[in-house]
Motif scaffolding. Structure first.
Motif, PDB file in Angstrom:
ATOM      1  N   GLU A 245      31.240 -12.572  29.949  1.00 29.16           N
ATOM      2  CA  GLU A 245      31.505 -13.994  30.296  1.00 29.16           C
ATOM      3  C   GLU A 245      30.683 -14.990  29.572  1.00 29.16           C
ATOM      4  OE1 GLU A 245      33.202 -15.582  33.062  1.00 29.16           O
ATOM      5  OE2 GLU A 245      34.411 -13.382  33.065  1.00 29.16           O
ATOM      6  N   CYS A 246      29.764 -14.494  28.822  1.00 34.27           N
ATOM      7  CA  CYS A 246      28.969 -15.269  27.693  1.00 34.27           C
ATOM      8  C   CYS A 246      29.727 -15.488  26.386  1.00 34.27           C
ATOM      9  CB  CYS A 246      27.649 -14.578  27.523  1.00 34.27           C
ATOM     10  SG  CYS A 246      26.592 -14.493  28.996  1.00 34.27           S
ATOM     11  N   ALA A 247      30.921 -14.833  26.421  1.00 31.62           N
ATOM     12  CA  ALA A 247      31.970 -15.013  25.203  1.00 31.62           C
ATOM     13  C   ALA A 247      31.115 -15.024  23.829  1.00 31.62           C
ATOM     14  CB  ALA A 247      32.740 -16.490  25.614  1.00 31.62           C
ATOM     15  N   ARG A 248      30.341 -14.042  23.612  1.00 29.52           N
ATOM     16  CA  ARG A 248      29.753 -13.875  22.512  1.00 29.52           C
ATOM     17  C   ARG A 248      29.074 -15.017  21.660  1.00 29.52           C
ATOM     18  NH1 ARG A 248      33.996 -11.323  18.614  1.00 29.52           N
ATOM     19  NH2 ARG A 248      35.670 -12.220  20.061  1.00 29.52           N
ATOM     20  N   LEU A 249      28.574 -16.052  22.556  1.00 25.20           N
ATOM     21  CA  LEU A 249      27.997 -17.242  22.077  1.00 25.20           C
ATOM     22  C   LEU A 249      26.484 -17.071  22.382  1.00 25.20           C
ATOM     23  CD1 LEU A 249      30.467 -19.319  24.036  1.00 25.20           C
ATOM     24  CD2 LEU A 249      29.892 -19.851  21.649  1.00 25.20           C
ATOM     25  N   PRO A 250      25.689 -17.016  21.186  1.00 27.23           N
ATOM     26  CA  PRO A 250      24.442 -16.976  21.472  1.00 27.23           C
ATOM     27  C   PRO A 250      23.655 -17.851  22.544  1.00 27.23           C
ATOM     28  CG  PRO A 250      24.916 -17.177  19.049  1.00 27.23           C
ATOM     29  CD  PRO A 250      26.171 -17.563  19.836  1.00 27.23           C
ATOM     30  N   LEU A 251      23.715 -19.077  22.404  1.00 28.64           N
ATOM     31  CA  LEU A 251      23.205 -19.936  23.682  1.00 28.64           C
ATOM     32  C   LEU A 251      23.461 -19.476  25.138  1.00 28.64           C
ATOM     33  CD1 LEU A 251      21.426 -22.155  24.245  1.00 28.64           C
ATOM     34  CD2 LEU A 251      23.466 -23.750  23.807  1.00 28.64           C
TER      35      LEU A 251
ATOM     36  N   TRP B 237      23.507  -9.243  40.360  1.00 34.78           N
ATOM     37  CA  TRP B 237      24.303  -9.204  39.412  1.00 34.78           C
ATOM     38  C   TRP B 237      25.809  -9.617  39.601  1.00 34.78           C
ATOM     39  CZ3 TRP B 237      23.321  -8.709  34.047  1.00 34.78           C
ATOM     40  CH2 TRP B 237      21.746  -8.560  33.787  1.00 34.78           C
ATOM     41  N   LYS B 238      26.284  -9.120  40.684  1.00 33.83           N
ATOM     42  CA  LYS B 238      27.680  -9.186  41.391  1.00 33.83           C
ATOM     43  C   LYS B 238      27.717 -10.683  41.513  1.00 33.83           C
ATOM     44  CE  LYS B 238      28.913  -4.458  42.963  1.00 33.83           C
ATOM     45  NZ  LYS B 238      29.389  -3.855  44.238  1.00 33.83           N
ATOM     46  N   ALA B 239      26.660 -11.200  42.250  1.00 35.86           N
ATOM     47  CA  ALA B 239      26.850 -12.642  42.897  1.00 35.86           C
ATOM     48  C   ALA B 239      26.740 -13.657  41.359  1.00 35.86           C
ATOM     49  CB  ALA B 239      25.563 -13.011  43.611  1.00 35.86           C
ATOM     50  N   ALA B 240      25.940 -13.247  40.307  1.00 32.68           N
ATOM     51  CA  ALA B 240      25.946 -13.849  39.077  1.00 32.68           C
ATOM     52  C   ALA B 240      27.345 -13.632  38.454  1.00 32.68           C
ATOM     53  CB  ALA B 240      24.934 -13.374  38.299  1.00 32.68           C
TER      54      ALA B 240
ATOM     55  N   MET C  42      33.474 -18.598  38.741  1.00 28.98           N
ATOM     56  CA  MET C  42      34.075 -19.528  39.600  1.00 28.98           C
ATOM     57  C   MET C  42      33.808 -20.920  38.864  1.00 28.98           C
ATOM     58  SD  MET C  42      33.512 -18.063  43.206  1.00 28.98           S
ATOM     59  CE  MET C  42      33.912 -19.713  43.911  1.00 28.98           C
ATOM     60  N   SER C  43      32.753 -20.966  37.961  1.00 29.15           N
ATOM     61  CA  SER C  43      32.254 -22.090  37.402  1.00 29.15           C
ATOM     62  C   SER C  43      33.387 -22.982  36.834  1.00 29.15           C
ATOM     63  CB  SER C  43      31.455 -21.940  36.152  1.00 29.15           C
ATOM     64  OG  SER C  43      30.994 -23.124  35.701  1.00 29.15           O
ATOM     65  N   ASN C  44      33.692 -24.474  37.353  1.00 27.04           N
ATOM     66  CA  ASN C  44      34.459 -25.392  36.653  1.00 27.04           C
ATOM     67  C   ASN C  44      33.995 -26.370  35.743  1.00 27.04           C
ATOM     68  OD1 ASN C  44      36.858 -26.985  36.498  1.00 27.04           O
ATOM     69  ND2 ASN C  44      36.288 -28.298  38.095  1.00 27.04           N
TER      70      ASN C  44
END
Length: 767
Positions: free
Chosen positions: A338-344, A362-365, A371-373
């Motif tokens: 989910e971090c899409a290979r982005l360092p930040l 971890w599941k909740a995370a 779900m983030s918009n």
């Protein structure tokens, strides 16, 4: 300490100089020896550094000045003499040093010889300061990670970095850019290139500046100039550009411009002519390739995503090895994806989940990240936004979330004073109104450390300050601007008009940078506003009298750099009866007596402001916990009776004021020698004081009845010594600077004996 006072009368039996000086040798003989040992080590380090420079100069066939060789010879001679003293005199009397030595003559001899050697070494150290530039040796053969720790020597980055270095070595290429989306790691790569450039000695000097979304050309000029020499003297943009150009001319300098959003006029800054003359090269980072093209950058290097393997390895390193267990590895890999290979994104999500071993967390995370918009922020990958938002939501307390959002009230790339967060924390009731200011300070500093560990905040180069990554700040402002939080933050440019908005009734927090305002609103209704922060360095229009009429619920007011517009407080300030924190920083004020009507005020600060008088009305603030007058410029008077009215005071900072009153009889019941406040006013509540920073002209101004019994009492007190105002920290260790003519008087002051025992930093000058 009682023993010290009992021996004063015996000094005259053998002393030949001023009694104070001889007394100092006796009571400070251990400190003198310890200081000597410390200075010897510093001189050895300095001599080694100079010798390395000499070796480097000789290697490069440069001539070493004869005065350097003379200094080295004097150093060797002095160190030999000092070590001989330590070996023969001190070592032979080690038992005396480890306990109480009754032999006054021996102590006198050891103390005097140690001080004599120390003074000679200090002089050599001062002389050695001139030889720092004999030869600039290269840094160690290593590639150090950046302060954030986000940059690693990734294979996917190696070729790009090498290509940039090759371009910078090419005589035909003057301007190079790293281009990519926000959060991809451009700034960290630029820092790595800077380190390698310095290591390879490719340029005479490297100067860097942060440009940001709404650049200030004078600020950019200032940042570059500070790395090339003294501060710029000119005030106009053109004059500063000429000064900067003169420092670049006929040099070989790399200028790094970080975070360029749009076309930047390098001519107005003062670097373009140096570029044309081959005295300077430019490396910039940007999210906008069109801006790079508009600036005619010759080589643009795109910065891409990390490889899948690199992204996973970085995530494991930040989140810890616990995720490699059979129970977590599957879900952890989905989170990392989910971090899409982005360092930040990897840094903030991994920091939030560091050492978490509960699979449910971890599941909740993972669910939150999916779900983030994300909101629309130019040049920012949606996964970076969602990752920062997740890390914010994952913070363990409302106080941590509040500290994080408060950091976005300051301009981009700003050093945020942690003490500001402390005072906001007091007003916001971080400790539910039960704790002291110091306890809130401890909580806030702990929160800040955890935010740094979570990669939501960055360490500052300045002590007791913190920074916020520009992308993290963008997301923080987006979160803070939602209806629930109600923030308005307009700091990217100086406002010429008050913001036009029909929804001021929904804001809880406003932070504005005021410019040459053409007008102020006459009927500003902010019924839910709790925090107002205004900065107006170039703001000259006087605030209207009714400015605060529609802000009756305001609890925190911070006015900064309003010297031209705030010569007197608007009468409507008396409406703010719910105000808990008032900070007037770097202002020039006349009558401030109206503040005395704000009965719920708990924090009051005038740091670095010019105020002629602290009037008697301030003594009406019976709930005040902290009074800050650090850096007070030209204070003339603190009215008698002000301090005695502050019955709940916990912290008092008055570092520059010395015109104290002095009572002539015991317990402060006599007449005061002038019409200023006397320190006897502190006696009734001295047992509750937690922090005290004061400066008095002599010990006579310190009442003998004054005694600070609080077990957590912390102090910085100067008695008879000119105060040096450059130290502006709030986490100082117990410091006592004392200058007296007759040491025998000290025995009458119980509190002085107590302060001497508690002092960590002690300067005792007996004349």
């Amino acid at each position: 300490m009682e023993i010290i006072f009992s021996i004063v009368g015996k000094i005259g039996e053998y002393s030949v100089g001023p009694i104070g000086e001889q007394f100092g040798y006796i009571i400070s003989y251990k400190n003198n020896i310890s200081t000597l040992e410390e200075k010897i080590l510093k001189l050895l380090e300095k001599e080694e550094a100079v010798q390395q420079s000499v070796d480097g100069a000789q290697w490069n066939q440069q001539v070493v000045a004869s005065e350097v060789k003379t200094w080295q010879a004097n150093v060797r001679k002095r160190i030999e003499e000092a070590q001989k003293f330590l070996e023969e005199d001190v070592k032979a009397n080690r038992k005396c040093l480890n306990g109480w030595c009754p032999d006054l003559k021996l102590r006198y001899s050891l103390g005097k010889k140690a001080q004599k050697n120390t003074q000679a070494i200090i002089q050599l150290l001062e002389e050695g300061g001139k030889y720092d530039r004999v030869y600039n040796t290269p840094p160690p053969l290593e590639v150090r990670s950046s302060p954030t720790g986000w940059f690693k020597d990734f294979e996917s980055r190696k070729s790009t970095i090498q290509n940039v270095l090759d371009a910078l070595k090419n005589d035909k290429i003057d301007m190079v850019a790293l281009c990519g989306m926000g959060g991809i790691g451009k700034t960290e790569m630029a820092k790595e290139i800077e380190r390698r450039v310095k290591y390879d000695n490719l340029f005479h000097k490297v100067a860097s500046a942060v440009v940001s979304q709404k650049p200030s050309l004078t600020k950019i000029q200032g940042e570059l100039a500070e790395m090339l020499g003294p501060k710029l003297e000119a005030e106009s943009l053109h004059g500063r550009a000429n000064e900067l150009y003169s420092r670049l001319k006929n040099k070989n300098v790399l200028v790094i411009l970080d975070d360029v959003w749009e076309h930047l006029d390098l001519g107005h800054i003062g670097v373009i002519d140096a570029v044309k003359e081959k005295s300077c090269k430019i490396l910039l980072t940007s999210r906008n390739e069109e801006a790079c093209n508009a600036m005619r950058i010759q080589k643009i290097f795109p910065v891409g995503l990390l490889s899948k393997e690199e992204a996973w390895n970085l995530f494991v390193e930040i989140a810890s090895d616990c995720i490699n267990t059979s129970d977590l590895i599957s879900i952890a890999k989905q989170v990392a994806k989910e971090c899409a290979r982005l360092p930040l994104a990897i840094a903030v999500v991994g920091g939030a989940l560091r050492n978490k071993s509960d699979k449910k967390e971890w599941k909740a995370a993972l669910q939150q990240l999916k779900m983030s918009n994300p909101h629309n922020i130019y040049g920012l990958h949606k996964k970076v936004y969602s990752s920062i938002e997740f890390s914010y939501n994952y913070l363990p307390s409302d106080e941590a979330k509040s500290c994080f959002l408060l950091c976005c009230l300051y301009p981009e790339d700003y050093d945020v004073p942690i003490e500001d967060l402390v005072r906001y924390g007091v007003a916001k009731r971080f400790l539910k109104g039960l704790g002291t200011v110091q306890q809130t300070r401890e909580l806030v500093h702990t929160i800040v450390k955890n935010l740094i560990r979570s990669n939501l905040l960055l360490d500052s180069d300045m002590k007791e300050y913190v920074k916020m990554h520009d992308i993290v700040r963008d997301v923080a402002i987006s979160i803070a601007s939602r209806d629930k939080n109600g923030f308005m933050v307009l700091l990217h440019e100086e406002l010429e008009e008050w913001p036009q908005n029909d929804r001021f009734d929904s804001y809880t927090t406003i932070s504005l940078l005021l410019g040459e305002m053409k007008w102020h609103p006459t009927e500003l209704k902010c019924p839910t506003l709790q925090l107002l922060q205004l900065s107006g360095r170039n703001h000259s229009k006087t605030f209207p009298d009714n400015l605060f009429d529609g802000m009756k619920e305001l609890k925190m007011l911070y006015l900064q750099d309003c010297r031209s517009s705030l010569t007197t407080l608007p009468p409507s300030i008396q409406i703010l009866q719910n105000l808990r924190m008032l900070n007037l920083q770097n202002c020039c004020l006349g009558d401030v007596s109206a503040i005395g009507t704000l009965g719920n005020l708990e924090i009051l600060g005038f740091p670095y402001s010019e105020i002629e008088e602290l009037p008697l009305e301030i003594g009406n603030l019976s709930r005040l916990k902290l009074l800050d007058m650090k850096g007070w410029q030209y204070p003339k008077r603190i009215a008698a009776g002000v301090l005695s009215g502050l019955s709940r005071l916990e912290e008092l900072y008055v570092d520059g004021f010395r015109n104290w009153g002095r009572t002539t009889t015991m317990e402060g019941n006599g007449e005061v020698t002038n019409n200023n406040a006397s320190l006897t006013e502190l006696i009734p509540y001295s047992n509750q004081l937690v922090v005290l920073e004061i400066s008095v002209p002599s010990i006579l101004y310190l009442p003998k009845e004054l005694y600070f019994s609080n077990s957590n009492f912390r102090f910085r007190i100067d008695i008879g010594i000119d105060f040096e105002p450059e130290n502006v920290t709030y986490l100082f260790e117990n410091t006592l600077e004392l200058k007296v003519e007759d040491a025998s008087d000290l025995g009458e002051y119980r509190e002085i004996r107590s302060l001497l025992k508690k002092a960590v930093d002690l300067r005792l000058d007996i004349i």
